[in-house]
Scaffold this motif. Structure first.
Motif, PDB file in Angstrom:
ATOM      1  N   HIS A  40       0.812  -1.216   0.000  1.00 42.90           N
ATOM      2  CA  HIS A  40       0.000   0.000   0.000  1.00 42.90           C
ATOM      3  C   HIS A  40       0.847   1.269   0.000  1.00 42.90           C
ATOM      4  O   HIS A  40       0.337   2.360   0.278  1.00 42.90           O
ATOM      5  N   GLY A  41       2.126   1.131  -0.323  1.00 45.80           N
ATOM      6  CA  GLY A  41       2.982   2.298  -0.476  1.00 45.80           C
ATOM      7  C   GLY A  41       3.390   2.965   0.813  1.00 45.80           C
ATOM      8  O   GLY A  41       3.724   4.158   0.816  1.00 45.80           O
ATOM      9  N   VAL A  42       3.393   2.238   1.917  1.00 47.37           N
ATOM     10  CA  VAL A  42       3.776   2.795   3.209  1.00 47.37           C
ATOM     11  C   VAL A  42       5.213   2.382   3.510  1.00 47.37           C
ATOM     12  O   VAL A  42       5.527   1.184   3.544  1.00 47.37           O
ATOM     13  N   GLY A  43       6.076   3.361   3.732  1.00 49.39           N
ATOM     14  CA  GLY A  43       7.468   3.075   4.031  1.00 49.39           C
ATOM     15  C   GLY A  43       7.639   2.498   5.418  1.00 49.39           C
ATOM     16  O   GLY A  43       7.006   2.950   6.370  1.00 49.39           O
ATOM     17  N   THR A  44       8.496   1.503   5.536  1.00 54.14           N
ATOM     18  CA  THR A  44       8.727   0.867   6.834  1.00 54.14           C
ATOM     19  C   THR A  44       9.995   1.360   7.500  1.00 54.14           C
ATOM     20  O   THR A  44      10.267   1.014   8.644  1.00 54.14           O
ATOM     21  N   THR A  45      10.802   2.161   6.776  1.00 54.89           N
ATOM     22  CA  THR A  45      11.999   2.767   7.363  1.00 54.89           C
ATOM     23  C   THR A  45      12.107   4.205   6.896  1.00 54.89           C
ATOM     24  O   THR A  45      11.460   4.612   5.927  1.00 54.89           O
ATOM     25  N   PHE A  46      12.919   4.969   7.587  1.00 50.84           N
ATOM     26  CA  PHE A  46      13.225   6.333   7.156  1.00 50.84           C
ATOM     27  C   PHE A  46      14.613   6.681   7.686  1.00 50.84           C
ATOM     28  O   PHE A  46      15.115   6.043   8.628  1.00 50.84           O
ATOM     29  N   GLN A  47      15.231   7.655   7.081  1.00 50.84           N
ATOM     30  CA  GLN A  47      16.549   8.087   7.532  1.00 50.84           C
ATOM     31  C   GLN A  47      16.383   9.186   8.556  1.00 50.84           C
ATOM     32  O   GLN A  47      15.757  10.216   8.297  1.00 50.84           O
ATOM     33  N   GLY A  48      16.932   9.007   9.723  1.00 50.79           N
ATOM     34  CA  GLY A  48      16.783   9.954  10.817  1.00 50.79           C
ATOM     35  C   GLY A  48      17.752  11.107  10.741  1.00 50.79           C
ATOM     36  O   GLY A  48      18.605  11.188   9.851  1.00 50.79           O
ATOM     37  N   TRP A  49      17.646  12.012  11.706  1.00 52.41           N
ATOM     38  CA  TRP A  49      18.506  13.191  11.734  1.00 52.41           C
ATOM     39  C   TRP A  49      19.966  12.808  11.917  1.00 52.41           C
ATOM     40  O   TRP A  49      20.869  13.563  11.550  1.00 52.41           O
ATOM     41  N   ASP A  50      20.192  11.588  12.461  1.00 56.05           N
ATOM     42  CA  ASP A  50      21.563  11.128  12.666  1.00 56.05           C
ATOM     43  C   ASP A  50      22.155  10.484  11.425  1.00 56.05           C
ATOM     44  O   ASP A  50      23.292   9.996  11.452  1.00 56.05           O
ATOM     45  N   GLY A  51      21.374  10.467  10.326  1.00 59.48           N
ATOM     46  CA  GLY A  51      21.876   9.887   9.085  1.00 59.48           C
ATOM     47  C   GLY A  51      21.731   8.385   9.017  1.00 59.48           C
ATOM     48  O   GLY A  51      22.137   7.767   8.021  1.00 59.48           O
ATOM     49  N   LEU A  52      21.156   7.764  10.047  1.00 60.53           N
ATOM     50  CA  LEU A  52      21.016   6.314  10.093  1.00 60.53           C
ATOM     51  C   LEU A  52      19.581   5.907   9.771  1.00 60.53           C
ATOM     52  O   LEU A  52      18.638   6.673  10.002  1.00 60.53           O
ATOM     53  N   PRO A  53      19.407   4.695   9.233  1.00 63.98           N
ATOM     54  CA  PRO A  53      18.038   4.219   8.971  1.00 63.98           C
ATOM     55  C   PRO A  53      17.327   3.875  10.275  1.00 63.98           C
ATOM     56  O   PRO A  53      17.928   3.319  11.201  1.00 63.98           O
ATOM     57  N   HIS A  54      16.057   4.223  10.350  1.00 64.21           N
ATOM     58  CA  HIS A  54      15.228   3.919  11.510  1.00 64.21           C
ATOM     59  C   HIS A  54      13.990   3.175  11.041  1.00 64.21           C
ATOM     60  O   HIS A  54      13.413   3.500   9.999  1.00 64.21           O
ATOM     61  N   SER A  55      13.573   2.197  11.827  1.00 65.66           N
ATOM     62  CA  SER A  55      12.378   1.434  11.486  1.00 65.66           C
ATOM     63  C   SER A  55      11.132   2.141  12.011  1.00 65.66           C
ATOM     64  O   SER A  55      11.149   2.735  13.098  1.00 65.66           O
ATOM     65  N   VAL A  56      10.065   2.069  11.241  1.00 67.26           N
ATOM     66  CA  VAL A  56       8.772   2.594  11.684  1.00 67.26           C
ATOM     67  C   VAL A  56       8.150   1.578  12.628  1.00 67.26           C
ATOM     68  O   VAL A  56       8.118   0.372  12.336  1.00 67.26           O
ATOM     69  N   ALA A  57       7.649   2.038  13.753  1.00 65.68           N
ATOM     70  CA  ALA A  57       7.066   1.145  14.747  1.00 65.68           C
ATOM     71  C   ALA A  57       5.843   0.434  14.181  1.00 65.68           C
ATOM     72  O   ALA A  57       5.071   1.020  13.420  1.00 65.68           O
TER      73      ALA A  57
END
Length: 745
Positions: A40-57
Motif C-alpha cells: 500500500h505504499g507505506v514506508g517501513t523505514t526512514f533516515q533519521g537526523w543522525d543519518g542512520l536508517p530507523h524502522s517505523v514502529a
C-alpha cells in the motif's frame, strides 16, 4: 513548514512476532506487516537526523494503514488484507484512472467473466470523437473473484492520442464501466524560451506590500502596479506567496501556508475601488464605503505589524454593499459564466464559507457524518443560506477578475511570465477542503516531517493528506481542479515542497511527529497532470525541491520540464560555496527565500540575535556568531575572487555597529554572482531591494513570541515602504538595474 527531505529504499526486516504494541493490538508478524505496508505504499523505514536508517514502529504502520482503509491489527487481518490487495484490481472492470504520456503506448486491463468478450473505446475530451482500442493477444491466468471465474482482456492504447482528459469506456455482455484517461506531455515545454534568454523577477509576500490606495494590506491592484514597475525595469515575473483563501470572516490565520482551500483565493486581496459596481452605489452607501476605507487607511503607514482582522472586517462590510448593487446584464452574464465554469467546487466552497461564518472550526458539525457534504442536513443549510452562498461565489468572481487584470498588466509591462503563484503543501485540518474534499483525504492523520538535523523532534503541520487510492478513484479531478483554477491567470506556479508529489510523512492522530511513516504517491500521475495543466495554461512550473533526497528525484523533475530551486546560501561544495557555474540550468536561483532573513539582516547576523532572544539556540550566541561570520567570509572570499567585491571590505557582521556602508554593494554583488550561474530564472526578493532586515517567518515560534507572516515591507529602519515610493527608491532601482545588467552583459 518545510523541512529537508530524504528518500530511502524500503528495507524489510526478518519476519518475527513482536510484543503487543502500545494500542493493545495482539502481536503481529512484522514481516507480514511490512509486506502489507509495501503493498500500500507505506514506508517501513526512514533516515533519521543522525543519518542512520530507523524502522517505523508496528503500531504506527497499523495506524497509517487504517487511515488508508486497511485493517492490520492482527495476523488474520493482515493476511486477509494481503489477499485483498492482490484481488482488488480484479474486482474492477476498469482501472479508475490511467495516466499516460503522449506518444507512448500503454496497456489497459479489462476484467470480465472468464470467456466473455470485451470492447474498449476512448471517448475524447469534450466528445470530440471516439477511438477504438485494440485487444492484445495476451493470456493472463483467470482469478476467482468471490466465486466468479474472472478473466483479463488487455487492450493497447494508441500512441497518437491528443493531450487531455479523456474517458475509457468498456463493455462486455451489456455491462459497462468508465474510467479516466489522462494523456499528459512527456515534457513541459513552457520554460523553453528561457533557455534562449534567461529571465529574472521579484519575489514578495503580497500582503506586506502596500500603497497609498491600499486598505492596510497589499492587494491585487498593488500586485498589478508592482508587476508594472518591475516589468518596465526588465523583470519577467512577480512571484507571490500563496493567495489561497483563509477563513471567510475574522479572525483569520496569518500564515498563507495554512489556508482553508488551495483552489480558491483570499478576498482580503480585493481592491474595493476596482469593483465596477462601486461607481453606481447610491450616495449613502458610497459614503459608507468611504468611511470603512478611512478606518483602515492609516494602517498603510504602520511599519510594525499588519492587522489582517481589522482590514478584512472593513473590506467585507464594503464588499457586501457592492454585492447587493444591481449588476448590468453584461456583468451578470459574466458572473453566471464564472459560476458555470467553476462548477460544484465553487458551490461547495461557498456553502462551507456561509456555514463557517457562524460555526466555529472546532464544532462537531465539521466531522459529523450526518452533516457531511451531500447529506440532508448540509443540503438543508444550502437552501437556507442561499444569499450568503451567493455572496461568497461573487467574492471569488471578483478575485478572478482582479487577478486577470494583474496578469494583463504584467504582460503589458513586458513580462514574459507575469504573475507566478505559490501552491501550498496542504490545508488546515479545520479547512474548507477538509470538509468538502473529505472523500479524497485520508482520515486520522496529518502531514509533517520526520526528525532531521534542523528539528530533531520532527514536525506536524496539521494538514490532512490526499488519500492516494481515493484520489485515483476520483479520476484525479480534485487535483486537476485545484491546478486549473490557480493557473487560470498565471504565468507560472511554484509548488511548495514538490517532493510531496512523490511521498509525504503521515503522522497518525495522537502520535508525535517522530512517530510517522512515509506514504508513496503515484508521482508519474501527479507530475504528469501538473505538467498537463501548466502546458495548457502556458505556465512554467518551479518545484521547491530543497532538502536531501536521492538524485533521481531532481533528475526526474528536470526530465519532465519542471524547474528546481537553488538558494545561494544552501549551494555548497563541501565547506565552500558552490561556484555559480555549477548551478543547475533548469532552476530558479535566488540569494534567499522567505524562510530566511532578508539579506541585509542575514549579513548583519540579526537572525542570530533574534534566535538567541527567543531561546531557539542550542549553543551560545557567541558560538553561533563565530560560525555565521566564518560562513559569510567564505562567500565574501568568492565575491572578491570574482572581482565583485573589493578586498578588505567590512561586511558589518556586528549588529551593534549598524548598517555597513557597503551593505547595498554586497547585496548587489551577491546577485551579480548569482547571474554567473546558468540557471534560467533568477529571483530578487523585494525585501532585499528596499533594505528590509526583519524575517517574515521565524520557525519554532508562536505569535506571542514573533509576528510571523505579519511583518510589513519596510526600509532598513523598519519604516513602511509603499509601492508609491519605489519609482524613486535609489536602492530598489540600483539592485534591479544591477541584475538586468548582469544577465544581459
Amino acid at each position: 513548514m518545510k523541512a529537508p527531505d530524504q528518500f530511502t529504499q524500503l528495507a524489510g526486516t526478518p519476519g518475527s512476532s513482536g510484543p503487543a504494541d502500545a494500542a493493545g493490538h495482539e502481536p503481529v508478524d512484522q514481516h507480514l506487516l511490512q509486506r502489507l505496508a509495501d503493498a500500500h505504499g507505506v514506508g517501513t523505514t526512514f533516515q533519521g537526523w543522525d543519518g542512520l536508517p530507523h524502522s517505523v514502529a508496528p503500531d504506527t504502520l497499523i495506524k497509517v494503514l487504517a487511515s488508508l482503509g486497511v485493517q492490520a491489527g492482527t495476523n488474520a487481518l493482515i493476511e486477509a488484507a494481503l489477499a485483498e490487495a492482490e484481488l482488488a484490481p480484479w474486482r474492477r472492470m476498469l482501472p479508475p484512472a490511467v495516466v499516460v504520456q503522449q506518444g507512448e503506448t500503454a496497456q489497459v486491463p479489462v476484467h470480465v467473466p472468464d470467456g466473455a468478450t470485451a470492447q474498449l473505446n476512448i471517448v475524447l475530451e469534450d466528445g470530440a470523437g471516439v477511438v477504438e482500442a485494440a485487444q492484445l493477444d495476451i493470456w493472463v491466468q483467470p482469478q476467482d473473484v468471490d466465486g466468479v471465474p474472472t478473466g483479463r482482456a488487455t487492450f493497447a492504447l494508441p500512441d497518437n492520442l491528443p493531450m487531455g482528459w479523456h474517458t475509457l469506456h468498456a463493455e462486455s455482455d451489456g455491462v459497462t464501466a468508465e474510467g479516466a484517461l489522462v494523456v499528459v506531455p512527456q515534457r513541459l515545454t513552457t520554460a523553453g524560451p528561457l533557455l534562449e534568454r534567461r529571465g529574472w523577477g521579484l519575489a514578495t509576500q503580497l500582503y506586506s506590500v502596500r500603497s497609498k490606495r491600499s486598505w492596510g494590506i497589499g492587494d491585487f491592484a498593488d500586485l498589478a502596479d508592482l508587476a508594472t514597475l518591475s516589468g518596465e525595469r526588465g523583470a519577467d515575473y512577480v512571484l507571490v506567496n500563496p493567495l489561497h483563501a483563509a477563513e471567510p470572516v475574522p479572525p483569520v490565520q496569518p500564515s498563507p501556508y495554512s489556508p482553508s482551500t488551495r483552489r480558491f483565493f483570499n478576498p482580503i486581496y480585493i481592491r474595493v475601488e476596482a469593483v465596477p459596481e462601486l461607481a453606481y452605489l447610491k450616495p449613502r452607501k458610497r459614503a459608507a464605503v468611504d468611511r470603512l476605507q478611512e478606518q483602515v487607511h492609516s494602517l498603510n503607514r504602520d511599519g510594525d505589524r499588519l492587522d489582517r482582522n481589522a482590514v478584512y472586517a472593513a473590506k467585507l462590510q464594503a464588499l457586501e454593499l457592492l454585492y447587493h448593487a444591481r449588476r448590468s446584464p453584461a456583468r451578470q452574464a459574466a458572473f453566471d459564466e464564472f459560476c458555470r465554469i467553476s462548477g460544484s467546487g465553487l458551490d461547495d466552497f461557498a456553502l462551507w464559507s456561509a456555514i463557517r461564518e457562524d460555526v466555529a472550526p472546532e464544532s462537531p458539525l465539521w466531522t459529523d457524518p450526518d452533516c457531511a457534504l451531500g447529506s440532508p442536513e448540509a443540503e438543508s443549510l444550502r437552501a437556507k443560506l442561499g444569499d450568503r452562498i451567493g455572496f461568497h461565489r461573487w467574492l471569488q468572481w471578483i478575485c478572478d477578475e482582479q487577478l486577470e487584470s494583474a496578469q494583463l498588466a504584467a504582460r503589458r509591462a513586458g513580462m514574459r511570465l507575469g504573475v507566478v503563484h505559490d501552491l501550498a503543501v496542504g490545508v488546515d485540518l479545520s479547512s474548507a477542503d477538509a470538509w468538502t474534499l473529505r472523500g479524497v483525504l485520508a482520515p486520522g492523520v496529518s502531514v509533517g516531517a520526520p526528525p532531521d538535523m534542523y528539528n530533531q523532534l520532527g514536525q506536524d503541520w496539521n494538514q490532512p493528506p490526499w488519500h492516494p487510492g481515493r484520489l485515483a478513484e476520483a479520476g484525479y479531478a480534485p487535483f486537476r481542479n485545484m491546478l486549473s483554477t490557480v493557473l487560470r491567470h498565471a504565468g507560472g506556479i511554484r509548488v511548495d515542497h514538490v517532493l510531496g508529489l512523490f511521498r509525504l510523512w503521515w503522522v497518525p492522530a495522537g502520535n508525535s511527529p517522530r512517530e510517522g511513516a512515509y506514504v508513496r504517491y503515484d508521482h508519474e500521475a501527479l507530475i504528469g497532470i501538473l505538467a498537463l495543466e501548466a502546458q495548457r495554461a502556458g505556465a512554467v512550473v518551479i518545484g521547491e525541491d530543497l532538502g536531501t533526497f536521492e538524485p533521481w528525484v531532481r533528475d526526474y523533475l528536470a526530465a519532465r520540464g519542471i524547474l528546481g530551486t537553488s538558494i545561494l546560501w544552501f549551494e555548497n561544495d563541501g565547506d565552500s560555496p558552490l561556484p555559480p557555474e555549477r548551478y543547475r540550468t533548469q532552476a530558479l536561483a535566488s540569494v534567499n527565500t522567505h524562510d530566511l532573513p532578508p539579506t541585509a539582516g542575514y549579513l548583519a547576523g540579526d537572525h542570530v540575535g533574534l534566535r538567541s532572544r527567543l531561546g531557539l539556540l542550542e549553543r551560545s550566541e557567541a558560538e553561533e556568531r563565530v560560525e555565521h561570520v566564518a560562513t559569510l567570509e567564505k562567500m565574501m572570499g568568492l565575491l572578491r575572487e570574482r572581482g565583485l567585491l573589493p578586498e578588505g571590505v567590512d561586511q558589518g557582521a556586528d549588529p551593534g555597529s549598524g548598517p555597513s556602508v557597503t551593505e547595498e554593494h554586497t547585496i548587489e554583488a551577491l546577485h551579480r554572482l548569482l547571474a554567473q550561474s546558468p540557471s534560467v530564472l533568477l529571483g530578487v526578493a523585494l525585501v532585499d531591494a528596499v533594505g528590509e532586515r526583519r524575517v517574515q517567518n521565524q520557525p519554532g515560534t508562536t505569535e506571542a513570541l514573533y509576528p510571523n507572516w505579519q511583518v510589513p515591507l519596510g526600509d532598513p529602519d523598519g519604516r513602511a515602504v509603499l509601492i508609491d515610493d519605489l519609482p524613486v527608491n535609489a536602492r530598489f532601482n540600483s539592485l534591479l538595474a544591477a541584475v538586468e545588467d548582469a544577465l544581459r552583459s
